[in-house]
Design a protein around this motif. Structure first.
Motif, PDB file in Angstrom:
ATOM      1  N   GLN A   1       0.821  -1.208   0.000  1.00  0.00           N
ATOM      2  CA  GLN A   1       0.000   0.000   0.000  1.00  0.00           C
ATOM      3  C   GLN A   1       0.861   1.267   0.000  1.00  0.00           C
ATOM      4  N   LYS A   2       1.910   1.224  -0.777  1.00  0.00           N
ATOM      5  CA  LYS A   2       2.747   2.405  -0.971  1.00  0.00           C
ATOM      6  C   LYS A   2       2.061   3.346  -1.967  1.00  0.00           C
ATOM      7  N   LEU A   3       2.615   4.551  -2.089  1.00  0.00           N
ATOM      8  CA  LEU A   3       2.065   5.512  -3.025  1.00  0.00           C
ATOM      9  C   LEU A   3       2.370   5.063  -4.454  1.00  0.00           C
ATOM     10  N   THR A   4       1.339   4.718  -5.211  1.00  0.00           N
ATOM     11  CA  THR A   4       1.487   4.332  -6.614  1.00  0.00           C
ATOM     12  C   THR A   4       0.369   4.988  -7.427  1.00  0.00           C
ATOM     13  N   TYR A   5       0.578   5.068  -8.729  1.00  0.00           N
ATOM     14  CA  TYR A   5      -0.396   5.694  -9.621  1.00  0.00           C
ATOM     15  C   TYR A   5      -0.694   4.786 -10.806  1.00  0.00           C
ATOM     16  N   ASN A   6      -1.935   4.842 -11.251  1.00  0.00           N
ATOM     17  CA  ASN A   6      -2.317   4.214 -12.509  1.00  0.00           C
ATOM     18  C   ASN A   6      -2.099   5.267 -13.602  1.00  0.00           C
ATOM     19  N   VAL A   7      -1.131   5.026 -14.470  1.00  0.00           N
ATOM     20  CA  VAL A   7      -0.668   6.036 -15.422  1.00  0.00           C
ATOM     21  C   VAL A   7      -1.162   5.706 -16.834  1.00  0.00           C
ATOM     22  N   VAL A   8      -1.754   6.709 -17.488  1.00  0.00           N
ATOM     23  CA  VAL A   8      -2.281   6.538 -18.848  1.00  0.00           C
ATOM     24  C   VAL A   8      -1.633   7.579 -19.764  1.00  0.00           C
ATOM     25  N   PRO A   9      -0.675   7.172 -20.615  1.00  0.00           N
ATOM     26  CA  PRO A   9      -0.078   8.107 -21.583  1.00  0.00           C
ATOM     27  C   PRO A   9      -0.841   8.058 -22.904  1.00  0.00           C
ATOM     28  N   THR A  10      -1.051   9.218 -23.529  1.00  0.00           N
ATOM     29  CA  THR A  10      -1.800   9.279 -24.791  1.00  0.00           C
ATOM     30  C   THR A  10      -1.178  10.320 -25.716  1.00  0.00           C
ATOM     31  N   LEU A  11      -0.946   9.936 -26.972  1.00  0.00           N
ATOM     32  CA  LEU A  11      -0.479  10.876 -27.982  1.00  0.00           C
ATOM     33  C   LEU A  11      -1.716  11.493 -28.638  1.00  0.00           C
ATOM     34  N   VAL A  12      -1.809  12.811 -28.602  1.00  0.00           N
ATOM     35  CA  VAL A  12      -3.027  13.512 -29.001  1.00  0.00           C
ATOM     36  C   VAL A  12      -2.727  14.543 -30.085  1.00  0.00           C
ATOM     37  N   ASN A  13      -3.609  14.625 -31.089  1.00  0.00           N
ATOM     38  CA  ASN A  13      -3.575  15.713 -32.059  1.00  0.00           C
ATOM     39  C   ASN A  13      -4.637  16.719 -31.639  1.00  0.00           C
ATOM     40  N   ALA A  14      -4.216  17.922 -31.285  1.00  0.00           N
ATOM     41  CA  ALA A  14      -5.135  18.932 -30.769  1.00  0.00           C
ATOM     42  C   ALA A  14      -6.264  19.245 -31.749  1.00  0.00           C
ATOM     43  N   ALA A  15      -6.004  19.125 -33.047  1.00  0.00           N
ATOM     44  CA  ALA A  15      -7.029  19.425 -34.048  1.00  0.00           C
ATOM     45  C   ALA A  15      -8.249  18.529 -33.880  1.00  0.00           C
TER      46      ALA A  15
ATOM     47  N   ILE B   1      -9.225  22.332 -31.659  1.00  0.00           N
ATOM     48  CA  ILE B   1      -8.186  23.361 -31.622  1.00  0.00           C
ATOM     49  C   ILE B   1      -7.775  23.655 -33.068  1.00  0.00           C
ATOM     50  N   PRO B   2      -7.727  24.911 -33.496  1.00  0.00           N
ATOM     51  CA  PRO B   2      -7.397  25.213 -34.894  1.00  0.00           C
ATOM     52  C   PRO B   2      -5.895  25.094 -35.171  1.00  0.00           C
ATOM     53  N   GLN B   3      -5.348  23.940 -34.843  1.00  0.00           N
ATOM     54  CA  GLN B   3      -3.904  23.723 -34.932  1.00  0.00           C
ATOM     55  C   GLN B   3      -3.613  22.233 -34.915  1.00  0.00           C
ATOM     56  N   LYS B   4      -2.776  21.769 -35.843  1.00  0.00           N
ATOM     57  CA  LYS B   4      -2.349  20.369 -35.839  1.00  0.00           C
ATOM     58  C   LYS B   4      -1.152  20.250 -34.898  1.00  0.00           C
ATOM     59  N   ARG B   5      -1.450  20.102 -33.643  1.00  0.00           N
ATOM     60  CA  ARG B   5      -0.429  20.108 -32.591  1.00  0.00           C
ATOM     61  C   ARG B   5      -0.456  18.751 -31.891  1.00  0.00           C
ATOM     62  N   GLU B   6       0.558  17.934 -32.143  1.00  0.00           N
ATOM     63  CA  GLU B   6       0.616  16.607 -31.531  1.00  0.00           C
ATOM     64  C   GLU B   6       1.423  16.672 -30.239  1.00  0.00           C
ATOM     65  N   ARG B   7       0.810  16.220 -29.178  1.00  0.00           N
ATOM     66  CA  ARG B   7       1.439  16.258 -27.864  1.00  0.00           C
ATOM     67  C   ARG B   7       1.114  15.002 -27.067  1.00  0.00           C
ATOM     68  N   VAL B   8       1.998  14.658 -26.148  1.00  0.00           N
ATOM     69  CA  VAL B   8       1.783  13.533 -25.243  1.00  0.00           C
ATOM     70  C   VAL B   8       1.179  14.056 -23.946  1.00  0.00           C
ATOM     71  N   PHE B   9       0.077  13.454 -23.531  1.00  0.00           N
ATOM     72  CA  PHE B   9      -0.496  13.729 -22.213  1.00  0.00           C
ATOM     73  C   PHE B   9      -0.297  12.493 -21.345  1.00  0.00           C
ATOM     74  N   ILE B  10       0.282  12.696 -20.177  1.00  0.00           N
ATOM     75  CA  ILE B  10       0.480  11.611 -19.221  1.00  0.00           C
ATOM     76  C   ILE B  10      -0.419  11.916 -18.027  1.00  0.00           C
ATOM     77  N   VAL B  11      -1.452  11.112 -17.870  1.00  0.00           N
ATOM     78  CA  VAL B  11      -2.433  11.333 -16.800  1.00  0.00           C
ATOM     79  C   VAL B  11      -2.369  10.162 -15.823  1.00  0.00           C
ATOM     80  N   GLY B  12      -2.336  10.477 -14.546  1.00  0.00           N
ATOM     81  CA  GLY B  12      -2.270   9.431 -13.534  1.00  0.00           C
ATOM     82  C   GLY B  12      -3.263   9.669 -12.419  1.00  0.00           C
ATOM     83  N   PHE B  13      -3.825   8.591 -11.895  1.00  0.00           N
ATOM     84  CA  PHE B  13      -4.703   8.647 -10.728  1.00  0.00           C
ATOM     85  C   PHE B  13      -4.095   7.790  -9.627  1.00  0.00           C
ATOM     86  N   ARG B  14      -4.150   8.286  -8.394  1.00  0.00           N
ATOM     87  CA  ARG B  14      -3.614   7.531  -7.269  1.00  0.00           C
ATOM     88  C   ARG B  14      -4.311   6.169  -7.187  1.00  0.00           C
ATOM     89  N   SER B  15      -3.535   5.114  -7.065  1.00  0.00           N
ATOM     90  CA  SER B  15      -4.071   3.759  -7.159  1.00  0.00           C
ATOM     91  C   SER B  15      -5.121   3.454  -6.095  1.00  0.00           C
TER      92      SER B  15
END
Length: 408
Positions: free
Chosen positions: A171-185, A189-203
């Motif tokens: 029961q240590k501090l851990t996260y469920n991590v979800v990485p996603t490559l996203v095109n903002a368009a 968003i009026p822009q073809k901007r590809e970025r990685v979002f790394i989202v985590g929730f405490r387990s």
């Protein structure tokens, strides 16, 4: 709900977080010009930033023990230069790599969730191991590197921790991590901007989450432009004045037209959509619009060809020394080019109309090139907020049910 924003820049992601209903406990940014932009808007009473507790300085120099309230969300975009296509590609050998500092802050604050954003270059094969190393550090923040331990040795140790399951069993501090490559368009968003979002929730929260589904598409834009003509009608462009269909899309449009299927998404937003209502920055009326001045010197050269008017803009970039040549240009239908004004760039990055940028053209364009589009930040933060609120309601209902059973 409370949030802490790291590497806030001019406030793109932080504004999205505020729009999602989070209260900022700290907004940290080291760049003076970006901080001046936020302070100027605070002085003017801009609602989203007016009460931000801004700290100008390195996140490693902030006293995190002063944050006494529970942190629901930690958000930020660690400097992207170590992984950027236009950077020096040094990753862990780059002093600007702030992912280790970010993991340290996660370990100290124990937020319920985090949202981190970075460039697409982070996912390149060159950085494959280091990218996985970043994700594992965020998954197991209480397994820090040892003194004088090389990052790859730490990486192997983290892999062992994951396979053993020891951290979660204890029961240590851990996260469920979800990485996603996203095109903002794909999110309006009026822009073809590809970025990685790394989202985590405490387990320990047991939250299940997936990145929000795309709402906009290139196919629907083609449909509205070349099949129904709705796009041109919306902009008041007569049939005689409409451009010729590009040869590159003819086959795709014919196939769409023959299928009689209308895409069930909204159309990509284009540069024309973004700048609608703004006069040309070299027109007399332009002076009535803040941050909307003409900047001379735009020219096309190999690799820097600007953004066509009737497509989403190419990715706005900051560059090492301000605007990098022709990246941030508008290409008119006749082939002529000019730089986007600061106000046009702000619209492309979906900053609110009343938000003003402080500094020279070079400095303000740097701020914009480094920013997370406000609307995209809002979409992601809102989805995280919804999951946290739902989890809180579930917990309260469980407590109420348990208390009722106890009373009976």
């Amino acid at each position: 709900m409370n949030a802490v924003e790291l590497y806030a820049g001019a406030g793109g992601l932080a504004m999205g977080v505020s729009l999602a209903g989070f209260k900022s406990l700290a907004v940290v940014e080291w760049d003076k010009w970006a901080c001046d932009t936020i302070r100027e808007n605070q002085r003017l009473g801009f609602p989203l930033v007016e009460n931000w507790p801004l700290f100008e300085g390195d996140v490693r120099n902030f006293d995190w023990t002063t944050i006494q309230e529970e942190v629901d969300l930690l958000a930020g975009g660690p400097p992207c230069q170590p992984f950027s296509m236009g950077g020096k590609h040094k990753a862990h050998d780059d002093a600007r790599d702030m992912f280790p500092a970010t993991v340290d802050i996660v370990r100290q604050l124990r937020p319920k969730a985090f949202i981190l954003e970075n460039v697409k270059g982070l996912t390149r094969s060159t950085f494959a191991n280091y990218y996985q190393y970043i994700l594992l550090q965020l998954e197991f923040p209480e397994v820090p590197s040892r003194k004088d331990e090389e990052w790859f040795d730490h990486f192997l140790r983290l892999q062992t921790e994951r396979s053993s399951g020891k951290q979660k069993k204890q029961q240590k501090l851990t996260y469920n991590v979800v990485p996603t490559l996203v095109n903002a368009a794909n999110y309006g968003i009026p822009q073809k901007r590809e970025r990685v979002f790394i989202v985590g929730f405490r387990s320990d929260l047991g939250v299940e989450w997936g990145f929000p589904a795309a709402t906009h598409s290139y196919e629907r834009l083609l449909h509205d432009q070349w099949i129904t003509g709705e796009y041109w009608d919306r902009h008041g462009i007569s049939r005689r004045s409409r451009p010729t269909m590009p040869v590159s899309v003819e086959a795709k449009v014919r196939k769409m037209a023959s299928s009689f299927l209308e895409p069930d998404t909204l159309p990509w937003r284009t540069v024309r959509d973004a700048v609608e209502g703004l006069p040309s920055p070299n027109a007399k009326m332009a002076a009535k619009f803040a941050n909307h001045r003409f900047q001379a010197g735009a020219k096309i050269y190999p690799g820097h060809t600007g953004s066509p008017l009737d497509l989403p803009a190419k990715t706005l970039k900051a560059g090492d020394h301000g605007v990098p040549g022709g990246e941030n240009m508008l290409v008119h239908a006749d082939g002529s080019v000019r730089y986007f004004s600061v106000r046009e760039s702000a619209r492309i990055q979906t900053f609110p109309e009343g938000f003003l940028f402080h500094g020279s053209w070079t400095e303000t364009m740097r701020q914009l090139g480094n920013a997370v589009p406000v609307a995209l930040g809002h979409i992601v933060a809102r989805s995280v907020a919804e999951r946290l609120v739902r989890k809180k309601i579930e917990q309260l209902q469980h407590r109420s049910t348990t208390a009722s059973r106890g009373a009976a």
